[in-house]
Design an enzyme around this catalytic site. Structure first.
Site, PDB file in Angstrom:
ATOM      1  N   HIS A   1      -3.282   4.373   4.860  1.00 44.68           N
ATOM      2  CA  HIS A   1      -3.947   3.102   5.613  1.00 44.68           C
ATOM      3  C   HIS A   1      -5.417   3.785   4.774  1.00 44.68           C
ATOM      4  CE1 HIS A   1      -6.845   0.103   7.102  1.00 44.68           C
ATOM      5  NE2 HIS A   1      -7.642   0.534   8.125  1.00 44.68           N
TER       6      HIS A   1
ATOM      7  N   TYR B   1       4.799   4.912  11.389  1.00 46.55           N
ATOM      8  CA  TYR B   1       4.886   3.040  11.344  1.00 46.55           C
ATOM      9  C   TYR B   1       5.773   2.599  10.558  1.00 46.55           C
ATOM     10  CZ  TYR B   1       0.854   2.661   8.904  1.00 46.55           C
ATOM     11  OH  TYR B   1      -0.418   3.159   7.882  1.00 46.55           O
TER      12      TYR B   1
ATOM     13  N   ARG C   1       0.783  -1.283  -0.278  1.00 50.52           N
ATOM     14  CA  ARG C   1      -0.181   0.255  -0.362  1.00 50.52           C
ATOM     15  C   ARG C   1       1.224   1.328  -0.210  1.00 50.52           C
ATOM     16  NH1 ARG C   1      -0.729   2.337   4.752  1.00 50.52           N
ATOM     17  NH2 ARG C   1      -1.053  -0.101   5.781  1.00 50.52           N
TER      18      ARG C   1
HETATM   19  C1  LIG Z   1     -13.812  -6.716  12.307  1.00 52.50           C
HETATM   20  C2  LIG Z   1     -13.146  -5.537  12.276  1.00 52.50           C
HETATM   21  N1  LIG Z   1     -12.650  -5.768  13.184  1.00 52.50           N
HETATM   22  C3  LIG Z   1     -11.106  -4.144  12.812  1.00 52.50           C
HETATM   23  C4  LIG Z   1     -11.869  -3.733  12.304  1.00 52.50           C
HETATM   24  C5  LIG Z   1     -10.725  -2.478  12.521  1.00 52.50           C
HETATM   25  N2  LIG Z   1      -9.768  -2.070  11.066  1.00 52.50           N
HETATM   26  C6  LIG Z   1      -9.922  -1.664   9.836  1.00 52.50           C
HETATM   27  S1  LIG Z   1      -8.769  -1.459   8.489  1.00 52.50           S
HETATM   28  C7  LIG Z   1      -7.824  -3.768   9.578  1.00 52.50           C
HETATM   29  C8  LIG Z   1      -6.875  -3.593   9.269  1.00 52.50           C
HETATM   30  C9  LIG Z   1      -7.259  -4.288   7.824  1.00 52.50           C
HETATM   31  O1  LIG Z   1      -5.856  -4.293   7.460  1.00 52.50           O
HETATM   32  P1  LIG Z   1      -5.499  -5.958   6.274  1.00 52.50           P
HETATM   33  O2  LIG Z   1      -6.533  -6.949   6.937  1.00 52.50           O
HETATM   34  O3  LIG Z   1      -3.730  -6.275   6.159  1.00 52.50           O
HETATM   35  O4  LIG Z   1      -6.020  -5.081   4.968  1.00 52.50           O
HETATM   36  P2  LIG Z   1      -5.681  -3.637   4.388  1.00 52.50           P
HETATM   37  O5  LIG Z   1      -6.472  -2.509   5.208  1.00 52.50           O
HETATM   38  O6  LIG Z   1      -4.184  -3.136   4.532  1.00 52.50           O
HETATM   39  O7  LIG Z   1      -5.792  -3.156   3.020  1.00 52.50           O
HETATM   40  C10 LIG Z   1      -8.655  -2.930  11.414  1.00 52.50           C
HETATM   41  C11 LIG Z   1      -7.932  -3.415  12.355  1.00 52.50           C
HETATM   42  C12 LIG Z   1     -12.895  -4.131  11.599  1.00 52.50           C
HETATM   43  N3  LIG Z   1     -12.625  -2.973  10.168  1.00 52.50           N
HETATM   44  N4  LIG Z   1     -12.883  -4.681  11.568  1.00 52.50           N
END
Ligand SMILES: Cc1ncc(C[n+]2csc(CCOP(=O)(O)OP(=O)(O)O)c2C)c(N)n1
Length: 342
Positions: free
Chosen positions: A249, A258, A245
């Site tokens: 985020h 970070y 990415r």
């Molecule tokens: C069930 C749930 N837990 C926590 C969150 C908060 N949250 C939003 S994005 C994220 C990280 C996701 O990372 P990843 O799966 O690697 O996907 P990326 O954002 O890198 O595409 C979190 C913990 C959420 N949206 N849903």
């Protein structure tokens, strides 16, 4: 497991390239449109004309390459990161803008479009994709469901449940893990002991493939094989697309708190859009005139989409509860009435 790759970082093309130059041109046009949307969406957000927005810069090939392997009758079940995939599967850009404006009209995707709304609760989309795919088979339809998840999402229980169910029942679903190395500020190494996520497929008894997610040809080819297998009754595939990415985020995040700038530079050199353009030029399938035409076409498309979104009627509060159920429940109806008259 070594990632599958056909196009090198400098645009060099492998003799084993399984795509025609015309397909590569189609792929390039698609990743270019996806990138332009993403860049412009971030600008709109900074102007206060979009809500919180999760950019996908750097991940265009990982999502667009997979979607190009679908037929229009196949379903896309995207997470919040896959606006580009949704656009390439047919979501109008104007609707994507309304969605990220939190306009309820943006949530109601066209009935004839086989894209579910973006999933925000991590990993829930995998279970729904399995359900959509299983429903198709039950109804003797030949559609396949394609879904995406991040590396962080692969730590959720839903990930395991979806894979296990899909594997046991040979459900025609393809799951792409966009492994961009980070779950917000948590690096993959702090998330899992074995960072080769595709290896988990063996535990479910299904094929697992790892691809260079910044090589559109590798992603498209691997997904095409997985989709054909699923459609033919061969069950699910887990594809891990290694990518990065390049941006924050979401528009509310500051990754410099970070991540190192050095990492950013390494991945800048692996840019999936630039790489594909270089490959096309290596193959003599692209030139400056075609590039200029594509740039103006994509800009005009985005500008028209913004005009259309800006002209949409003011959202009404009652829309929040409309279209949630096919038939409104009593609770939804009383909320609708209160919002309408309150
Ligand atoms: C069930 C749930 N837990 C926590 C969150 C908060 N949250 C939003 S994005 C994220 C990280 C996701 O990372 P990843 O799966 O690697 O996907 P990326 O954002 O890198 O595409 C979190 C913990 C959420 N949206 N849903």
């Amino acid at each position: 497991m070594e990632p599958l790759r056909f196009i090198a970082e400098d645009g060099g093309v492998s003799d084993a390239l399984p795509l025609t130059p015309d397909e590569l041109v189609r792929g390039y046009r698609a990743v270019f449109r996806a990138r332009l949307f993403d860049e412009r969406a971030m600008t709109l957000q900074r102007q206060g004309r979009l809500g919180v927005y999760p950019p996908y810069r750097g991940q265009e090939a990982a999502q667009v390459g997979a979607v190009l392997a679908l037929r229009p009758s196949d379903w896309l079940v995207p997470s919040y990161r896959e606006t580009g995939a949704a656009i390439i599967h047919g979501l109008p850009m104007s609707q994507a803008i309304l969605y990220w404006r939190a306009d309820p009209a943006g949530w109601q995707f066209p009935d004839d479009l086989r894209v579910l709304p973006f999933y925000i609760p991590i990993a829930t989309q995998l279970l729904h994709a399995v359900g959509v795919a299983a429903a198709g088979r039950y109804q003797e339809e030949d559609w396949v469901a394609l879904t995406f998840i991040g590396d962080g999402g692969s730590s959720e229980g839903d990930f395991h449940e979806a894979l296990n169910f899909a594997a046991v029942y040979d459900v025609p679903v393809v799951m792409v893990v966009a492994n961009n190395g980070w779950a917000i500020s948590v690096p993959t190494e702090k998330q899992m002991k074995n960072t080769r996520i595709a290896e988990r497929a063996a535990g479910y008894g299904i094929p697992g493939v790892v691809v260079d997610g910044n090589d559109l040809a590798a992603v498209w080819h691997a997904t095409r094989e997985a989709v054909a297998r699923a459609r033919g009754g061969g069950g699910p595939t887990l594809i891990e697309a290694i990518t990065y990415r390049m941006g924050p985020h979401t528009s509310s995040d500051d990754p410099s708190r970070y991540r190192s700038a050095e990492d950013g530079k390494v991945w800048e050199a692996r840019d999936p859009v630039v790489r594909l353009e270089l490959a096309l030029r290596t193959l003599d399938a692209w030139d400056d005139a075609r590039q200029e035409a594509l740039v103006s076409e994509a800009k005009a498309e985005f500008e028209a989409a913004v005009r259309e979104a800006d002209a949409a009627p003011e959202p009404r509060p009652r829309q929040i509860v409309e279209h949630v159920f096919e038939v409104m429940t009593d609770d939804a109806r009383s909320a609708w009435e209160a919002l309408e008259h309150g």
